[in-house]
Design a protein around this motif. Structure first.
Motif, PDB file in Angstrom:
ATOM      1  N   GLU A  91       0.998  -1.517  -0.504  1.00  0.00           N
ATOM      2  CA  GLU A  91      -0.379   0.122   0.213  1.00  0.00           C
ATOM      3  C   GLU A  91       1.121   0.926   0.377  1.00  0.00           C
ATOM      4  OE1 GLU A  91      -1.399   1.732   3.042  1.00  0.00           O
ATOM      5  OE2 GLU A  91      -0.083   0.746   4.669  1.00  0.00           O
ATOM      6  N   ASN A  92       0.230   2.645  -0.506  1.00  0.00           N
ATOM      7  CA  ASN A  92       1.095   3.136  -0.305  1.00  0.00           C
ATOM      8  C   ASN A  92       1.430   4.575   0.962  1.00  0.00           C
ATOM      9  OD1 ASN A  92       3.313   4.870  -1.828  1.00  0.00           O
ATOM     10  ND2 ASN A  92       1.873   6.212  -3.224  1.00  0.00           N
ATOM     11  N   THR A  93       0.554   4.266   1.286  1.00  0.00           N
ATOM     12  CA  THR A  93       0.332   5.399   2.932  1.00  0.00           C
ATOM     13  C   THR A  93       1.387   5.560   3.425  1.00  0.00           C
ATOM     14  OG1 THR A  93      -2.093   4.638   2.206  1.00  0.00           O
ATOM     15  CG2 THR A  93      -1.507   6.074   4.283  1.00  0.00           C
ATOM     16  N   TYR A 115      -2.275   9.611  -6.528  1.00  0.00           N
ATOM     17  CA  TYR A 115      -0.958   8.500  -7.032  1.00  0.00           C
ATOM     18  C   TYR A 115      -2.032   6.752  -7.934  1.00  0.00           C
ATOM     19  CZ  TYR A 115      -1.709   6.426  -2.543  1.00  0.00           C
ATOM     20  OH  TYR A 115      -2.526   5.758  -1.643  1.00  0.00           O
ATOM     21  N   ARG A 121       0.876  -7.925  -2.309  1.00  0.00           N
ATOM     22  CA  ARG A 121      -0.147  -7.754  -1.858  1.00  0.00           C
ATOM     23  C   ARG A 121      -0.069  -9.299  -2.263  1.00  0.00           C
ATOM     24  NH1 ARG A 121      -5.152  -4.318   0.778  1.00  0.00           N
ATOM     25  NH2 ARG A 121      -3.835  -2.839   0.824  1.00  0.00           N
ATOM     26  N   GLU A 123      -2.335 -12.521  -1.711  1.00  0.00           N
ATOM     27  CA  GLU A 123      -3.621 -12.912  -0.649  1.00  0.00           C
ATOM     28  C   GLU A 123      -4.085 -14.002  -1.515  1.00  0.00           C
ATOM     29  OE1 GLU A 123      -6.060 -10.171   0.633  1.00  0.00           O
ATOM     30  OE2 GLU A 123      -5.118  -8.454  -1.147  1.00  0.00           O
ATOM     31  N   GLU A 139      -4.292  11.098  -0.311  1.00  0.00           N
ATOM     32  CA  GLU A 139      -3.503  11.569   0.859  1.00  0.00           C
ATOM     33  C   GLU A 139      -3.556  13.311   0.872  1.00  0.00           C
ATOM     34  OE1 GLU A 139      -3.404   8.758   1.867  1.00  0.00           O
ATOM     35  OE2 GLU A 139      -2.388   7.344   0.396  1.00  0.00           O
ATOM     36  N   TYR A 270      -3.448   2.517  11.508  1.00  0.00           N
ATOM     37  CA  TYR A 270      -2.630   3.304  11.265  1.00  0.00           C
ATOM     38  C   TYR A 270      -4.292   4.621  11.969  1.00  0.00           C
ATOM     39  CZ  TYR A 270      -2.896   3.068   6.512  1.00  0.00           C
ATOM     40  OH  TYR A 270      -2.506   3.204   5.081  1.00  0.00           O
ATOM     41  N   ALA A 288     -15.488  -3.921  -1.702  1.00  0.00           N
ATOM     42  CA  ALA A 288     -14.749  -2.803  -1.128  1.00  0.00           C
ATOM     43  C   ALA A 288     -13.967  -2.600  -2.893  1.00  0.00           C
ATOM     44  CB  ALA A 288     -13.833  -3.154   0.784  1.00  0.00           C
ATOM     45  N   ILE A 290     -13.101   1.077  -1.785  1.00  0.00           N
ATOM     46  CA  ILE A 290     -12.414   2.591  -1.459  1.00  0.00           C
ATOM     47  C   ILE A 290     -12.484   1.827  -0.042  1.00  0.00           C
ATOM     48  CG2 ILE A 290     -12.570   4.238  -1.100  1.00  0.00           C
ATOM     49  CD1 ILE A 290     -12.740   5.452  -3.351  1.00  0.00           C
ATOM     50  N   GLY A 291     -11.138   2.291   0.761  1.00  0.00           N
ATOM     51  CA  GLY A 291     -10.927   2.424   1.996  1.00  0.00           C
ATOM     52  C   GLY A 291     -10.499   3.680   2.761  1.00  0.00           C
ATOM     53  N   GLY A 292     -10.491   3.753   3.579  1.00  0.00           N
ATOM     54  CA  GLY A 292      -9.856   5.007   4.305  1.00  0.00           C
ATOM     55  C   GLY A 292      -9.756   5.416   4.986  1.00  0.00           C
ATOM     56  N   GLY A 293      -9.633   6.902   5.508  1.00  0.00           N
ATOM     57  CA  GLY A 293      -9.855   7.138   7.052  1.00  0.00           C
ATOM     58  C   GLY A 293      -8.495   8.683   7.528  1.00  0.00           C
ATOM     59  N   TRP A 312      -7.710   7.932   1.375  1.00  0.00           N
ATOM     60  CA  TRP A 312      -8.278   6.644   0.759  1.00  0.00           C
ATOM     61  C   TRP A 312      -7.434   6.092  -0.024  1.00  0.00           C
ATOM     62  CZ3 TRP A 312      -9.477   6.967  -4.744  1.00  0.00           C
ATOM     63  CH2 TRP A 312     -10.094   8.495  -4.927  1.00  0.00           C
TER      64      TRP A 312
HETATM   65  P1  HAM Z   1      -6.871  -0.900   2.005  1.00  0.00           P
HETATM   66  O1  HAM Z   1      -7.959  -1.580   2.520  1.00  0.00           O
HETATM   67  O2  HAM Z   1      -5.813  -2.223   1.814  1.00  0.00           O
HETATM   68  O3  HAM Z   1      -6.393   0.704   2.141  1.00  0.00           O
HETATM   69  O4  HAM Z   1      -6.699  -0.787   0.165  1.00  0.00           O
HETATM   70  C1  HAM Z   1      -7.500  -0.076  -0.533  1.00  0.00           C
HETATM   71  C2  HAM Z   1      -8.450  -0.631  -1.608  1.00  0.00           C
HETATM   72  O5  HAM Z   1      -7.662  -1.171  -2.610  1.00  0.00           O
HETATM   73  C3  HAM Z   1      -8.998  -1.877  -1.408  1.00  0.00           C
HETATM   74  O6  HAM Z   1     -10.823  -0.805  -1.168  1.00  0.00           O
HETATM   75  C4  HAM Z   1      -9.818  -2.484  -2.566  1.00  0.00           C
HETATM   76  O7  HAM Z   1     -10.533  -1.325  -3.179  1.00  0.00           O
HETATM   77  C5  HAM Z   1      -8.303  -2.258  -3.409  1.00  0.00           C
HETATM   78  N1  HAM Z   1      -8.111  -3.978  -3.031  1.00  0.00           N
HETATM   79  C6  HAM Z   1      -6.858  -4.118  -2.084  1.00  0.00           C
HETATM   80  N2  HAM Z   1      -6.468  -5.111  -1.550  1.00  0.00           N
HETATM   81  C7  HAM Z   1      -6.358  -5.504  -3.377  1.00  0.00           C
HETATM   82  C8  HAM Z   1      -6.102  -6.735  -4.030  1.00  0.00           C
HETATM   83  N3  HAM Z   1      -5.454  -7.854  -3.895  1.00  0.00           N
HETATM   84  N4  HAM Z   1      -6.174  -7.079  -5.065  1.00  0.00           N
HETATM   85  C9  HAM Z   1      -7.322  -5.641  -5.937  1.00  0.00           C
HETATM   86  N5  HAM Z   1      -7.993  -4.412  -5.509  1.00  0.00           N
HETATM   87  C10 HAM Z   1      -7.454  -4.607  -3.814  1.00  0.00           C
HETATM   88  C11 HAM Z   1      -5.270   1.241   1.730  1.00  0.00           C
HETATM   89  O8  HAM Z   1      -4.381   0.043   0.976  1.00  0.00           O
HETATM   90  C12 HAM Z   1      -4.526   2.296   2.848  1.00  0.00           C
HETATM   91  N6  HAM Z   1      -3.847   2.671   2.115  1.00  0.00           N
HETATM   92  C13 HAM Z   1      -6.010   3.258   2.025  1.00  0.00           C
HETATM   93  C14 HAM Z   1      -5.133   4.422   2.556  1.00  0.00           C
HETATM   94  C15 HAM Z   1      -4.558   6.065   2.025  1.00  0.00           C
HETATM   95  N7  HAM Z   1      -5.902   4.904   4.013  1.00  0.00           N
HETATM   96  C16 HAM Z   1      -5.369   6.731   3.962  1.00  0.00           C
HETATM   97  N8  HAM Z   1      -4.558   6.795   2.973  1.00  0.00           N
END
Ligand code: HAM
Length: 436
Positions: A91-93, A115, A121, A123, A139, A270, A288, A290-293, A312
């Motif tokens: 992830e890039n935060t 970005y 990951r 998974e 961000e 975080y 899901a 979008i996820g964020g906060g 997010w």
């Molecule tokens: P995250 O919830 O882990 O948050 O990922 C954000 C979004 O990335 C998810 O809602 C989903 O749409 C997509 N995603 C995650 N994993 C996968 C995967 N293996 N394959 C396809 N899509 C995926 C973050 O990454 C935080 N950095 C968000 C953030 C930014 N919070 C604050 N600033």
């Protein structure tokens, strides 16, 4: 061309969970990226590009030691020269915060950044879940007020509206501040300890490391226990509650519907205050989008000055998949013209003429054969037609000898032909642009 030895080399394929995006698909990606850039400009967000590889400790400290990402999903390796522990960003935060600290980006006020790029990951791959996937992230660094929490949710809403995406809902929760979460954590542990025999292995593991995450369980057997667990909302003080109210009322004022989900805790360590997710019910388990906060503590955790921040991440594959399933088609770009070259001896003249056209913004696909010979006019015309181009530029031997070329219409007014002097082709380009 040199022939390979008859011994057949083993066929190489892409790594599991990591996909090629081929030209038929990439037109849709480019359309999405273009819409994103337009929306970012309207919200005055600036682009940032950080490396795909970072120090492993950035994610251990930033994303959090007890998260699934850090415990089981990172692609980590040692630098072969100095043994440094490195990781492909999951992830890039943390990367953006690292860059902001390193370059003192917020020295003269807040920065709104976005970005787009690949994340990694490990998974279990399935539809909508990949090992290399693309995230669009925003961000907003250095802004304390709840209006920026609302602004980035409005930004996501505007993006989905512009893309024509339907049936997406927003869920919100507040994780308060450290002290509030600590009191809640104690209550959660006490509560779950009464149900030790019911808890699955995952929940037991999380009980003393990250009990909040038990609320996030997908195990239906735990549904009732989780449902009756103490909720964080009950531990929020007046300041946190008022802050959360401001976010909600700003969204309502802007006509963005939301629901509260007290079980929304996010899988990364975080967060504080506002957390949110955008969901669809049309993509099965990977709903899901979008996820964020808010992550006001991350700068300090990574060695920077205390700096409030909120952001997010959006899964680009998921959004494209949803657009497709909702019947949106992106048209593949077609060239304006297709250059037909009956004789290879004309190539230099052709390339020079096309160079002028391309400099004027005309898109031209030049005929080229798989072997060094030239294909028949008939087969070149067939290819021209299949390319979707509106015009064929015919560089016939006689025409070139007299310093000319023929422009033939392949679409409207089909078959109409005009002869142009080679050195006046720019006039045709100008005409083309005036009707486009
Ligand atoms: P995250 O919830 O882990 O948050 O990922 C954000 C979004 O990335 C998810 O809602 C989903 O749409 C997509 N995603 C995650 N994993 C996968 C995967 N293996 N394959 C396809 N899509 C995926 C973050 O990454 C935080 N950095 C968000 C953030 C930014 N919070 C604050 N600033």
């Amino acid at each position: 061309m040199e022939k390979l030895s008859p011994q057949k080399a083993e066929k190489l394929v892409a790594v599991k969970g990591m996909n090629d995006i081929l030209p038929d698909e990439s037109a849709r990606w480019e359309a999405l990226e273009q819409t994103v850039r337009g929306v970012m400009r309207r919200f005055a967000f600036e682009n940032i590009r950080t490396p795909v590889v970072e120090q492993t400790s950035l994610f251990v400290r930033g994303t959090g030691q007890t998260t699934d990402i850090v415990m089981k999903e990172m692609y980590s390796f040692e630098d072969r020269l100095n043994g440094e522990a490195l990781t492909l960003r999951p992830e890039n935060t943390p990367g953006v915060v690292r860059a902001a600290i390193e370059h003192n980006l917020t020295y003269d006020g807040g920065k709104r950044l976005y970005y787009m790029g690949p994340m990694f990951r490990h998974e279990r791959p399935q539809r909508g879940r990949y090992r290399q996937f693309y995230q669009l992230g925003v961000e907003a660094l250095g802004f304390e007020g709840p209006e920026v929490d609302a602004e980035i949710i409005l930004l996501a809403h505007a993006l989905f509206k512009e893309l024509g995406l339907k049936n997406v809902r927003v869920e919100l929760n507040s994780l308060g501040v450290t002290g509030e979460r600590a009191a809640h954590r104690t209550a959660l542990i006490q509560y779950f300890e009464q149900f030790m025999d019911l808890l699955d292995d995952d929940a037991k593991k999380r009980l003393y490391t990250n009990p909040l995450r038990i609320l996030d369980t997908k195990n239906p057997a735990l549904k009732e226990v989780v449902h009756n667990a103490p909720m964080l909302t009950a531990f929020l003080g007046p300041e946190s509650l008022a802050r959360f109210e401001s976010v909600k009322s700003a969204l309502t004022a802007c006509g963005v519907p939301w629901t509260i989900n007290p079980l929304l805790v996010r899988g990364l360590d975080y967060y504080s205050h506002t957390v949110f997710e955008f969901y669809t019910d049309e993509l099965g388990a990977q709903g899901a989008l979008i996820g964020g906060g808010r992550y006001d503590g991350l700068f300090e955790l990574l060695g920077g000055k205390s700096t409030p921040a909120v952001g997010w991440g959006l899964g680009m594959e998921r959004v494209l998949e949803l657009l497709k399933s909702q019947g949106q088609v992106a048209s593949k770009p077609v060239p304006d013209a297709y250059a037909i070259v009956p004789d290879a001896s004309a190539l230099t003249t052709v390339l020079h003429c096309l160079q002028q056209l391309r400099e004027q913004g005309v898109s031209v696909q030049m005929h080229a054969s798989a072997n060094a010979g030239t294909a028949s006019m008939k087969s070149q015309f067939k290819k021209a037609d299949a390319s979707g181009a509106r015009y064929a530029l015919i560089f016939g031997v006689d025409e070139i000898a007299s310093g000319q070329l023929t422009v033939k219409s392949l679409r409207d007014g089909i078959g109409a032909q005009t002869v142009y002097p080679l050195n006046a082709i720019s006039q045709w380009a100008l005409k083309l642009q005036s009707v486009a």
